[in-house]
Design a protein around this motif. Structure first.
Motif, PDB file in Angstrom:
ATOM      1  N   ASP A 119      47.388  40.902  49.830  1.00  0.00           N
ATOM      2  CA  ASP A 119      46.431  41.264  50.870  1.00  0.00           C
ATOM      3  C   ASP A 119      45.720  40.033  51.429  1.00  0.00           C
ATOM      4  O   ASP A 119      45.596  39.862  52.635  1.00  0.00           O
ATOM      5  CB  ASP A 119      45.383  42.174  50.230  1.00  0.00           C
ATOM      6  CG  ASP A 119      45.203  43.414  51.028  1.00  0.00           C
ATOM      7  OD1 ASP A 119      45.959  43.617  51.980  1.00  0.00           O
ATOM      8  OD2 ASP A 119      44.294  44.185  50.694  1.00  0.00           O
ATOM      9  N   VAL A 120      45.242  39.220  50.526  1.00  0.00           N
ATOM     10  CA  VAL A 120      44.501  38.032  50.928  1.00  0.00           C
ATOM     11  C   VAL A 120      45.415  37.080  51.676  1.00  0.00           C
ATOM     12  O   VAL A 120      45.086  36.570  52.746  1.00  0.00           O
ATOM     13  CB  VAL A 120      43.949  37.319  49.672  1.00  0.00           C
ATOM     14  CG1 VAL A 120      43.230  36.072  50.082  1.00  0.00           C
ATOM     15  CG2 VAL A 120      43.048  38.246  48.912  1.00  0.00           C
ATOM     16  N   LEU A 121      46.598  36.878  51.113  1.00  0.00           N
ATOM     17  CA  LEU A 121      47.515  35.921  51.734  1.00  0.00           C
ATOM     18  C   LEU A 121      47.917  36.390  53.116  1.00  0.00           C
ATOM     19  O   LEU A 121      48.000  35.612  54.063  1.00  0.00           O
ATOM     20  CB  LEU A 121      48.756  35.763  50.846  1.00  0.00           C
ATOM     21  CG  LEU A 121      48.481  35.176  49.465  1.00  0.00           C
ATOM     22  CD1 LEU A 121      49.743  35.192  48.622  1.00  0.00           C
ATOM     23  CD2 LEU A 121      47.949  33.755  49.594  1.00  0.00           C
ATOM     24  N   ARG A 122      48.154  37.683  53.231  1.00  0.00           N
ATOM     25  CA  ARG A 122      48.632  38.189  54.501  1.00  0.00           C
ATOM     26  C   ARG A 122      47.610  37.982  55.612  1.00  0.00           C
ATOM     27  O   ARG A 122      47.933  37.661  56.744  1.00  0.00           O
ATOM     28  CB  ARG A 122      48.961  39.662  54.374  1.00  0.00           C
ATOM     29  CG  ARG A 122      50.084  40.054  55.316  1.00  0.00           C
ATOM     30  CD  ARG A 122      50.627  41.376  54.959  1.00  0.00           C
ATOM     31  NE  ARG A 122      49.597  42.374  54.957  1.00  0.00           N
ATOM     32  CZ  ARG A 122      49.686  43.526  54.319  1.00  0.00           C
ATOM     33  NH1 ARG A 122      50.743  43.800  53.624  1.00  0.00           N
ATOM     34  NH2 ARG A 122      48.718  44.401  54.371  1.00  0.00           N
ATOM     35  N   LEU A 140      50.273  32.401  40.893  1.00  0.00           N
ATOM     36  CA  LEU A 140      48.841  32.497  40.585  1.00  0.00           C
ATOM     37  C   LEU A 140      48.619  33.240  39.276  1.00  0.00           C
ATOM     38  O   LEU A 140      47.831  32.816  38.430  1.00  0.00           O
ATOM     39  CB  LEU A 140      48.116  33.221  41.715  1.00  0.00           C
ATOM     40  CG  LEU A 140      47.868  32.389  42.962  1.00  0.00           C
ATOM     41  CD1 LEU A 140      47.439  33.272  44.114  1.00  0.00           C
ATOM     42  CD2 LEU A 140      46.792  31.344  42.674  1.00  0.00           C
ATOM     43  N   LEU A 141      49.322  34.340  39.126  1.00  0.00           N
ATOM     44  CA  LEU A 141      49.119  35.133  37.919  1.00  0.00           C
ATOM     45  C   LEU A 141      49.534  34.330  36.697  1.00  0.00           C
ATOM     46  O   LEU A 141      48.842  34.340  35.669  1.00  0.00           O
ATOM     47  CB  LEU A 141      49.924  36.429  38.006  1.00  0.00           C
ATOM     48  CG  LEU A 141      49.345  37.460  38.980  1.00  0.00           C
ATOM     49  CD1 LEU A 141      50.258  38.657  39.115  1.00  0.00           C
ATOM     50  CD2 LEU A 141      47.966  37.909  38.513  1.00  0.00           C
ATOM     51  N   LEU A 172      41.604  32.406  43.368  1.00  0.00           N
ATOM     52  CA  LEU A 172      42.267  31.115  43.545  1.00  0.00           C
ATOM     53  C   LEU A 172      43.272  31.115  44.686  1.00  0.00           C
ATOM     54  O   LEU A 172      43.759  30.054  45.088  1.00  0.00           O
ATOM     55  CB  LEU A 172      43.001  30.748  42.249  1.00  0.00           C
ATOM     56  CG  LEU A 172      42.128  30.397  41.052  1.00  0.00           C
ATOM     57  CD1 LEU A 172      42.994  30.188  39.833  1.00  0.00           C
ATOM     58  CD2 LEU A 172      41.331  29.147  41.362  1.00  0.00           C
ATOM     59  N   ALA A 173      43.581  32.270  45.195  1.00  0.00           N
ATOM     60  CA  ALA A 173      44.730  32.409  46.080  1.00  0.00           C
ATOM     61  C   ALA A 173      44.778  31.374  47.200  1.00  0.00           C
ATOM     62  O   ALA A 173      45.832  30.872  47.547  1.00  0.00           O
ATOM     63  CB  ALA A 173      44.767  33.812  46.671  1.00  0.00           C
TER      64      ALA A 173
END
Ligand SMILES: Nc1ncnc2c1ncn2[C@@H]1O[C@H](COP(=O)(O)OP(=O)(O)OP(=O)(O)O)[C@@H](O)[C@H]1O
Ligand SMILES: Nc1ncnc2c1ncn2[C@@H]1O[C@H](COP(=O)(O)OP(=O)(O)OP(=O)(O)O)[C@@H](O)[C@H]1O
Ligand SMILES: [Mg+2]
Ligand SMILES: [Mg+2]
Lengths: 345, 521, 275, 331, 326
Positions: A119-122, A140-141, A172-173
């Motif tokens: 979601d954040v990346l998109r 990240l995970l 951190l994304a």
């Protein structure tokens, strides 16, 4: 040097029975790459301050005064409180991310962990391909110690510690400059908490973001943070390096807090505690808000509001601040030669 | 199951417009054209499609018109009747109509008591000749002529005998002798078109009938918006909703059909006293009830209960001009001997009948004036039926159905044989009137074929009504009929009451249709 | 604020129901010859077709409508409290049975059931209608109360009361019930609305006692008298409006209670955050 | 003198709502397994462990809030069997429980007076209104809620957290118990006011000779307030001993880990940075020693057999296969 | 799945309860449909014929247990008996004729009302403190308005006064049912007012319910977090807040279906809509218990099925139920 400068920030909760001054005249600097601890009793305004900085306050909270300036890596300054909606969206998470107290509640229960990273990346990196985003999520995970196959898990399928880690991974994304962590480990076991603290430190070393770490556990802060700010009744009453605060607290409240924690190691010290109860923010005592509970209060304390200054003495007078450490800290106490202002009302 | 075929299978009526009819309230129609079914059957099945042997005009008691039968003849002391049938009548599928069909119809009633709603005690039928048929009964059945000849539609043997169970047979493609045949059917509308081979040449002149489904509510709007041409609906404010200032075109005619009476439970110690009933009757302002509760749609009943005008011959001459009058003083006088504390009754009304609820309210107000306390209680229809049927009530209001002559009504109101003991369901005489004289008169009527004698007996009953007040007539139940004259003229009216004007009475409705002529342009 | 308006409405109608008939004194069923009059000085709200005064009917109708509403809400909530609290507190087989029962009544469509039941009612007095409505309307409250009891039961103060030796009945009614009062109040008010609506529906269908004047029966008569078609708006508007207003009042009070119990629900004026 | 003793207490919850196993039977939550614990008059014992390890369950078993699956309770050496009736009421009078959360352990609808008067009435300590009044006042005084008159008619929401916890303590005292079980009595309170409540408890134990069980996840506070500490892990006891000795030289690897993990600015050597994994599930607990999956020094035997109790002298004992080695693997 | 199995079991039990209730009510209550029929047919039926008719209607004197077994047996074969009102039409035929209308009308209207109501509720919660708060009092008011009164008012305004819409029946007099566009248009046109009634009267509940849950949800950390993540408002509002807020609303929506069906019974009656509601009233008025039973059964089962679907939806939408039970 400073990545975030807070000046004279004031936040009120408006209500029918009068405004609650949850945060009053707070000035704080966050330096690039440091961990700043923010401690204080429950209700002292820690979360409110954090939310104000992230522009997450909702009515009835309202910022009444002050400014928050963010310095980008390239040197441009951003007035956070004046950001427009779109700018704010870009600012959030790219520059500043937040990790909340209870990860169970801060993860969307109906979507998978991977999707929440995605979601954040998109939104913020629209150019990334779906493939890249998925890879980034896995990376990240794994970085926070969650195996890749957990990407498809829903929050309720993870343990408390894993959830907290996932929340950190989401933060951190986008490689933010600042991460605000509001009691990120309070709900966890000491053992798990310890693991996560390690994780945070390691990540900080790797990515170089600055952290505002909020907790009411002062001994925890002393271990993890570079500098610490102590809040009482909506005001910052003392700042200083963790070491200086540990060694020579200057505000009687800080001392009281420190002496409320039983120690595991070393000789049994006498616990002092702090008498009385925290004040009602709706009707603060005049002068220094701490004076009714302060064993060393003077006449003046009830009339003059002490300002945050570089003090010279610790409350014990004898301890004194020595050299560089002390010079870095500030304290708001008349005992420390601090200046105060005459209460207006 | 609709048999397509445009707007009139056999364009007999040329350009004359269809007639839109609302007969009974219905949300939807079921595909049922079995004339012996009670409510499920669609209106028009008997009369328009299936015809009876004779036609009895209820508005003119005694006026009987030959229909499929030209004449009848009683024999064996009224236990057997022979009909001579009209010749040249054809079923709408082209087969000839014969005595076999009539015999089959009555035999079917005998074999299937479920269909025998007239409770005819048939013992046998015989087609004596193609145009002669005899039907035998167990008992003297003079008084049942109406049920036999006027209320038993004849069905075609050649089609019906193939049906295994006529009780559940729905006759979806009805074939009859009547002036119309079914052309379309859907749950909301069915349509009938003129039967081109109808035995009355040149008739009917209305080529197409349409029956849309309207509920009681919807029909009001339909009337207001001029959607229907002929309706039998209760309209609360007929001037505003229907007439709309055009009385010459938007006509209505509400002739009496039976009488509504105030039932006193005669097993009640106080109400069994004639003077109490007398007093009650004297106190009730029937004019006001008719005006307010019945909105002036009907008339105050004749003290005998006989529908007037029309029933003159059945009214005892001395009471010909009798009428109810309010006389409070006399009423109070009559009540002198009764303990005032006991003058307390509950008046049971079925609450869905709002006009009766209002009437009950007025009665309550009237009786209060002579010291009788009435507690009106509106109950569910079912409850009211059951309570009144079993005699568990003090006062109630109930309508008595009319028949082709006032005798039917009198018998149902007064015949001692119908007075069941309290607690058992009665089917008439709900007030439980027991009087030897009354029963004798009723039996006399039933035992004779002679019209004069019958009138005599009925007059006797009328006399009892006036003098002994076994039940208290209030007003006639009106029969509802609204019709517009913009498309067709020739409707029944007060001046020419040739048939019941309501579209829901059969076979009268068919008779009306046969009288209609296109309005002059 | 909301709660004040709500209370205002309710008090108004309560006064109307209690004191109104005494002030007006006339018989609501009394007919007169001036039917279908529009509102005038003599008849403030006009008259029905049979010349009954609509204001009088509204005032008397308030008694019946609100009476049925309150009566059936009382019965329904007593049932709900009993089933919900007892089931929730004791748990186990008792609870299983009670909650299956509750759920059954919950999913059975109430109004059709009421219609069917009322169709058979021998006596259609106010009381029996109220009972029928209550019998079909208690389940929702019971379910909510059970869920709440389950959570309250685990709260420490209940455990503490048990640990200090309180008996189960005392715990249910002295420890748990007071805490659930807002919930009970909410459910009570909601049942009142539902019951008033159900009574109106029944009357409107002609399935209640139509010889007593209630708002529902007024609507029934208005509908039967085709008030719509003849433009007699004063006949069918007031009863419906009264029902809706009472419902609104009750709902407003309910919101008020909700907002007290859950401050997040309060509507707030957004102030410009910063100058 | 041992006042209250639990022997081999075991509690399995068969939850009504948990997922079903293969055969349709729900597996039990093995919340507490084979726990023995003794409380002595006039002394404070601590029970320490991570969240979810079954501390509260032990507390509730001891207070008979629910029955044990197996094991027995002894009150002053007498086995306790009654589950209802007068004998049970009597047990309740002897053993009282204080809850973690002072915000939820007082009914918000009742005044302080009611909270204190009910136990007095139930257990027949007060028989008249007058008596009740004086006893309530005494209780308030004992927990330092003065002026008494002012506190008596307050509702819980008018009190601060520390004051509420005092009321809760007073309520437990009203019953006049001989043993008091405090289930994390201060974890919901602010640091600065915890001390006051803990001191009060300590005093009560010392002065009234109460046997006090102090349950906490904060091993540091146990060090300060309890004479001996028992450490619990995943439903089992793993180590016990006098508080000073236990905290300064822990013998069980878990105790050691716990002590290491607790934040402490005074620490000399920073703790190592290996991950320790998550606490085990109690539905399917690890076989053998329940700690073995997280144990840095686990032996093969640890995963197959649960270690027995090893007495270490001076009142210390532990459940560990390597109990004899003073410091299993020197790092 | 386990959760669904459990629910399915419950629904079967409820269905059985409904069936049994259905059987018992008419038998425990007084009244005799045939007497009623005769009373209504004023004069068209001779009282002497009653007994034969009673037989025809299948009214039996067997003992209750036997009757119950017969009833269950018939039900298993899908036989609901013959209607008394519409004798000899089978109850199943009556229902089959009227049910599609109700399902169409109520189904579509409920769906619309749910969509609009939910969206409005979401919006109102999201835009708290703006002019949208003004909808609240209106919604409160609509929430308490009787269905039939709304229907009457709509009829008065749009049917009688403005004459924009037809006010009764399901399609025009001039069209015959069939798969023609003309017929479909007529059906839609006629369904307009009843559908609007149901939408208006049932929407308020949805708005208020959704708003309340949504407001609570908006305060949850994950919504704050989503906002902090810099997601667009639309995404926060729908994917995070509404998506979660809908969950508790699904069950309440399913349960409220009973009320909607009840309300639409009244609506159908006002609009003379040929649906199941009109039939039910007819059945009740005539004490036509085979019909009443059949209709009540169908309504109950429909509501049960709807509830089960809602459970299914719940399982699909809420990952938590997929693993644990309830
Ligand atoms: N929505 C609100 N309305 C009114 N007052 C509020 C609201 N939210 C917080 N406050 C008050 O503002 C003050 C500061 O709250 P805040 O949440 O910032 O404290 P905190 O230091 O984070 O405490 P904790 O350690 O409990 O999280 C408290 O006194 C609280 O009562
Ligand atoms: N009533 C119950 N039904 C089912 N499981 C239960 C019940 N009560 C407790 N448990 C389970 O038993 C285990 C131990 O719970 P307990 O409350 O005793 O832990 P605790 O050590 O007190 O934890 P905390 O520090 O969080 O209070 C937990 O896994 C819990 O989920
Ligand atoms: Mg906080
Ligand atoms: Mg616990």
């Amino acid at each position: 040097m400073n990545v975030l400068e807070i000046r004279d920030l004031g936040v009120d909760y408006l209500s029918q029975t009068g405004a609650v001054h949850a945060v009053a005249d707070v000035s704080l600097d966050l330096r690039r790459g440091e961990i700043l601890g923010l401690a204080g009793e429950s209700g002292s305004g820690k979360s409110t301050l954090a939310n104000a900085v992230a522009r997450l306050l909702r009515p009835p909270a309202a910022i009444t005064s002050g400014s928050v300036v963010y310095h980008r890596q390239d040197g441009t300054a951003v007035d956070v409180l004046a950001l427009k909606r779109d700018e704010l969206r870009a600012f959030r998470w790219k520059e500043l991310a937040v990790v909340f107290q209870s990860a169970m509640n801060s993860l969307n229960p109906v979507s998978t962990v991977g999707a929440q990273i995605d979601d954040v990346l998109r939104i913020h990196a629209p150019k990334m391909s779906r493939q890249d985003r998925a890879e980034r999520a896995v990376e990240l995970l794994q970085r926070v110690g969650i195996s890749a196959d957990r990407r498809r898990s829903y929050p309720h399928e993870l343990s408390g510690g894993m959830r907290q880690r996932a929340a950190i991974a989401i933060a951190l994304a986008l490689n933010p400059e600042v991460i605000i962590m509001d009691e990120p480990t309070t709900a966890l076991d000491v053992v798990v908490q310890r693991d996560i603290l390690h994780e945070i430190r390691a990540l900080r070393e790797e990515y170089g973001f600055a952290v505002v770490f909020i907790t009411h556990d002062l001994s925890l802060l002393m271990e993890i943070s570079d500098r610490i700010a102590i809040m009482y009744a909506g005001r910052v009453v003392e700042t200083g390096t963790a070491e200086a605060l540990h060694r020579a607290p200057r505000h009687p409240y800080t001392l009281g807090l420190l002496r409320s924690f039983p120690r595991l190691h070393g000789p049994r010290e006498e616990l002092l505690g702090i008498p009385g109860t925290p004040p009602d923010l709706r009707s603060l005592p005049p002068g220094c808000a701490f004076h009714p509970r302060c064993g060393r209060a003077m006449e003046e304390c009830s009339t003059r509001l002490p300002l945050l200054t570089r003090g010279t003495d610790g409350p014990d007078g004898a301890d004194g601040a020595d050299g560089a450490d002390g010079a870095d800290g500030e304290v708001a106490c008349l005992l420390n030669g601090g200046r105060g202002v005459e209460e207006a009302s | 199951g609709c048999s397509g075929g445009g707007s009139g299978g056999s364009g007999g009526g040329e350009n004359a417009p269809p007639l839109i009819i609302h007969a009974v309230d219905a949300g939807t129609f079921q595909e049922d054209f079995n004339p012996y079914h009670l409510e499920g059957v669609n209106f028009g099945t008997s009369g328009m499609i299936h015809e009876t042997l004779m036609y009895f005009n209820k508005l003119k008691p005694g006026e009987i018109t030959p229909w499929l039968a030209l004449k009848h003849e009683w024999s064996d002391k009224g236990k057997s009747v022979t009909f001579t049938l009209r010749k040249g009548v054809k079923w709408s599928d082209g087969k000839p109509f014969t005595a076999e069909d009539v015999a089959f119809t009555f035999q079917m009633l005998k074999d299937n008591p479920e269909l025998n709603r007239n409770a005819l005690e048939i013992t046998g039928t015989e087609a004596l000749a193609p145009d002669k048929v005899r039907i035998d009964f167990e008992n003297t059945s003079y008084a049942k002529l109406f049920n036999i000849a006027g209320n038993s539609p004849i069905v075609p043997k050649h089609l019906w005998e193939k049906q295994k169970d006529p009780v559940t047979f729905t006759n979806p493609k009805p074939v009859g002798t009547g002036p119309y045949t079914l052309s379309k059917f859907s749950a909301q509308l069915y349509e009938m078109v003129k039967n081109p081979s109808y035995w009355q040449p040149g008739k009917p002149e209305v080529p197409v009938l349409r029956f849309p489904a309207y509920t009681a509510n919807a029909v009001q709007t339909a009337l207001q918006q001029g959607e229907v041409d002929w309706a039998g609906a209760f309209v609360p404010d007929i001037q505003k909703i229907y007439v709309q200032g055009k009385p010459e075109q938007n006509k209505f005619f509400f002739p009496p059909e039976g009488v509504v009476t105030l039932l006193p439970n005669l097993t009640h110690p106080i109400l069994s006293k004639p003077e109490v009933r007398q007093a009650i009757s004297l106190a009730i302002d029937r004019d006001k009830i008719v005006r307010v509760a019945e909105r002036g749609y009907t008339k105050v009943a004749h003290p005998t209960g006989v529908p007037m005008p029309g029933g003159e011959a059945y009214v005892p001459p001395e009471y010909k001009d009798a009428a109810f009058k309010v006389d409070l003083a006399k009423a109070k006088e009559l009540l002198k001997g009764v303990d005032p504390a006991k003058l307390k009754f509950t008046l049971l009304v079925p609450s869905p009948f709002t006009d009766w609820v209002n009437a009950a309210q007025l009665i309550r107000e009237d009786l209060a004036k002579i010291g009788i306390t009435v507690d009106t209680r509106g109950v569910a229809f079912q409850d009211w039926v059951s309570k009144v049927g079993k005699g568990n009530y003090e006062l109630s209001i109930r309508a008595t159905a009319s028949g082709p002559t006032p005798y039917y009504q009198m018998r149902s109101m007064l015949f001692g044989g119908l007075a069941e003991p309290v607690g058992e369901s009665a089917t008439g005489n709900y007030q439980r009137w027991k009087d030897a004289e009354t029963d004798r008169l009723i039996e006399e009527y039933a035992a004779t074929e002679d019209e004069a004698e019958q009138q005599q007996a009925t007059q006797g009953l009328g006399k009892i009504m006036v003098e002994k007040l076994p039940t208290l007539p209030l007003f006639y139940s009106p029969s509802w009929a609204q019709y517009r004259t913009n498309k067709y003229v020739g409707w029944p009216s007060e001046q020419d009451p040739y048939a019941m004007p309501s579209p829901y009475t059969s076979p009268d409705a068919a008779v009306v249709l046969l009288h209609l002529k296109p309005a002059a342009k | 604020m909301k709660i004040k308006i709500g209370f205002g409405i309710l008090v108004f109608f309560a006064l109307m129901a209690l004191a109104g008939p005494l002030l007006i004194g006339a018989d609501p069923a009394a007919t007169s010859e001036d039917g279908l009059q529009g509102p005038s000085a003599e008849h403030w709200l006009g008259t029905t077709q049979t010349g009954q005064d609509i204001l009088t009917q509204i005032v008397y109708g308030a008694r019946i409508s609100m009476g049925v509403g309150v009566l059936s809400a009382v019965i329904a909530n007593l049932l709900a409290i009993l089933v919900g609290l007892v089931g929730g507190y004791f748990g186990g087989a008792v609870d299983e049975v009670l909650s299956v029962l509750t759920n059954i009544f919950l999913v059975l469509p109430a109004l059709p059931l009421i219609i069917v039941l009322a169709g058979y009612l021998p006596q259609r007095g106010v009381g029996s209608v109220a009972v029928v409505i209550a019998v079909t309307g208690w389940a929702w409250g019971a379910r909510v109360l059970r869920a709440q009891t389950l959570s309250v039961r685990r709260r420490d103060f209940v455990q503490a009361a048990r640990a200090s030796g309180e008996g189960p009945l005392r715990i249910i009614f002295f420890e748990i019930m007071p805490v659930l009062l807002p919930v009970i109040a909410t459910s009570f008010l909601a049942t009142v609305v539902a019951a008033i609506l159900a009574e109106a529906g029944l009357s409107f269908l002609g399935l209640a006692d139509l010889s007593t004047v209630s708002w529902g029966s007024m609507l029934y008569f208005a509908q039967n008298g085709q008030a719509l078609l003849i433009g007699a708006w004063w006949w069918f508007i007031p009863p419906g409006l009264c029902i809706a207003l009472i419902g609104t009042g009750l709902a407003l009070v309910n919101f008020g209670i909700d907002e007290i119990a859950n401050p997040r629900l309060r509507t707030v004026k957004v102030r410009k955050a910063r100058t | 003198m041992i006042v209250l003793e639990g022997r081999n207490l075991t509690k399995h919850f068969t939850s009504a709502r948990g997922p079903r196993g293969r055969l349709g039977k729900r597996p039990p939550v093995r919340a507490v397994e084979d726990v023995s614990i003794a409380l002595r008059a006039g002394s404070v014992s601590a029970l320490v462990g991570e969240s979810g390890c079954g501390k509260s369950t032990v507390a509730r078993l001891l207070a008979q809030v629910y029955p044990a699956t197996s094991g027995e309770l002894l009150l002053r050496g007498e086995p306790v069997r009654a589950r209802r009736g007068a004998a049970f009421r009597d047990y309740r009078r002897q053993v009282q429980l204080i809850f973690q959360d002072p915000f939820s352990s007082l009914n918000p609808f009742h005044r302080v007076r009611y909270h204190l008067a009910r136990p007095l009435r139930i257990h027949g300590h007060a028989r008249s209104d007058e008596q009740e009044r004086t006893m309530v006042a005494e209780l308030l005084e004992r927990v330092s809620l003065t002026p008494v008159e002012q506190f008596m008619d307050k509702l819980p929401h008018e009190l601060s957290g520390g004051q509420r916890q005092r009321v809760a303590i007073a309520r437990a005292l009203a019953v006049q118990p001989v043993a008091l079980i405090a289930d994390e009595p201060v974890s919901m309170l602010d640091v600065s006011i915890r001390l006051g409540v803990l001191r009060l408890l300590e005093e009560l134990a010392k002065e009234s000779g109460l046997a006090l069980l102090y349950i906490t996840h904060d091993i540091a506070s146990a060090r300060y307030f309890a004479e001996d500490i028992t450490v619990m892990y995943a439903g089992r006891l793993i180590e016990s001993g006098p508080s000073e000795a236990l905290t300064q030289s822990p013998r069980h690897p878990y105790t050691r880990l716990l002590l290491e993990s607790a934040p402490d600015p005074d620490r000399v050597t920073p703790p190592d940075a290996t991950r320790h994994g998550e606490p085990p599930s109690l539905i399917a607990p690890p076989g053998g020693c329940r700690f073995h999956p997280r144990c840095p020094v686990a032996l093969p035997v640890c995963s197959s057999e649960a270690p027995g109790r090893t007495e270490l002298g001076e009142g210390r004992w532990t459940h560990c296969w390597q109990a004899e080695t003073p410091d299993p693997v020197a790092r | 799945m386990r959760f669904l199995a459990r629910r399915l079991g419950f629904y079967l039990l409820t269905a059985w309860a409904a069936i049994t209730l259905n059987f018992l009510i008419p038998r425990l209550m007084p009244g005799d449909p045939v007497e009623l029929l005769v009373a209504r047919m004023k004069g068209n039926v001779e009282p002497e014929a009653i007994d034969a008719m009673r037989r025809a209607f299948g009214i039996s004197d067997a003992n209750l247990w036997q009757q119950y077994l017969d009833y269950l047996g018939n039900l298993a074969r899908g036989e609901l008996g013959r209607s008394i009102t519409f004798f000899p039409t089978e109850v199943s035929t009556v229902i089959a004729d009227s049910l599609p209308w109700t399902v169409g009308l109520v189904g579509v209207a409920t769906l619309i009302s749910y969509l609009i109501g939910t969206s409005l509720g979401v919006l109102m919660a999201w835009k708290r403190g703006t002019w949208l708060d003004g909808v609240l009092p209106a919604a409160t008011f609509m929430h308490a308005v009787p269905y039939f009164w709304v229907a009457l008012a709509l009829v008065f305004v749009f049917g009688v006064t403005l004459q924009w819409f037809p006010v009764s029946r399901a399609y025009g007099l001039d069209v015959m049912p069939g798969m023609t566009g003309e017929f479909a248009a007529s059906v839609l046109y006629h369904a307009a007012l009843p559908a609007i009634t149901i939408v208006i009267a049932s929407m308020a509940d949805r708005i208020l319910g959704m708003r309340n849950v949504m407001v609570t949800t908006l305060g949850e950390d994950y919504v704050v977090m989503a906002e902090a993540k810099g997601l667009t408002s639309r995404r926060v509002m729908w994917a995070y807040a509404a998506r979660n807020a809908i969950l508790p609303n699904i069950t309440s929506f399913a349960l409220s279906l009973g009320f909607v069906v009840g309300g639409s019974v009244l609506t159908e009656i006002v609009f003379s809509y040929p649906g199941i509601g009109s039939m039910l009233l007819k059945g009740v008025e005539n004490e036509d218990f085979p019909l009443m039973q059949g209709i009540f059964l169908v309504i109950s089962l429909a509501v049960l099925v709807a509830n089960f679907l809602a459970d299914l939806a719940y399982v699909v939408l809420d990952p938590r139920t997929r693993q644990e039970s309830e």
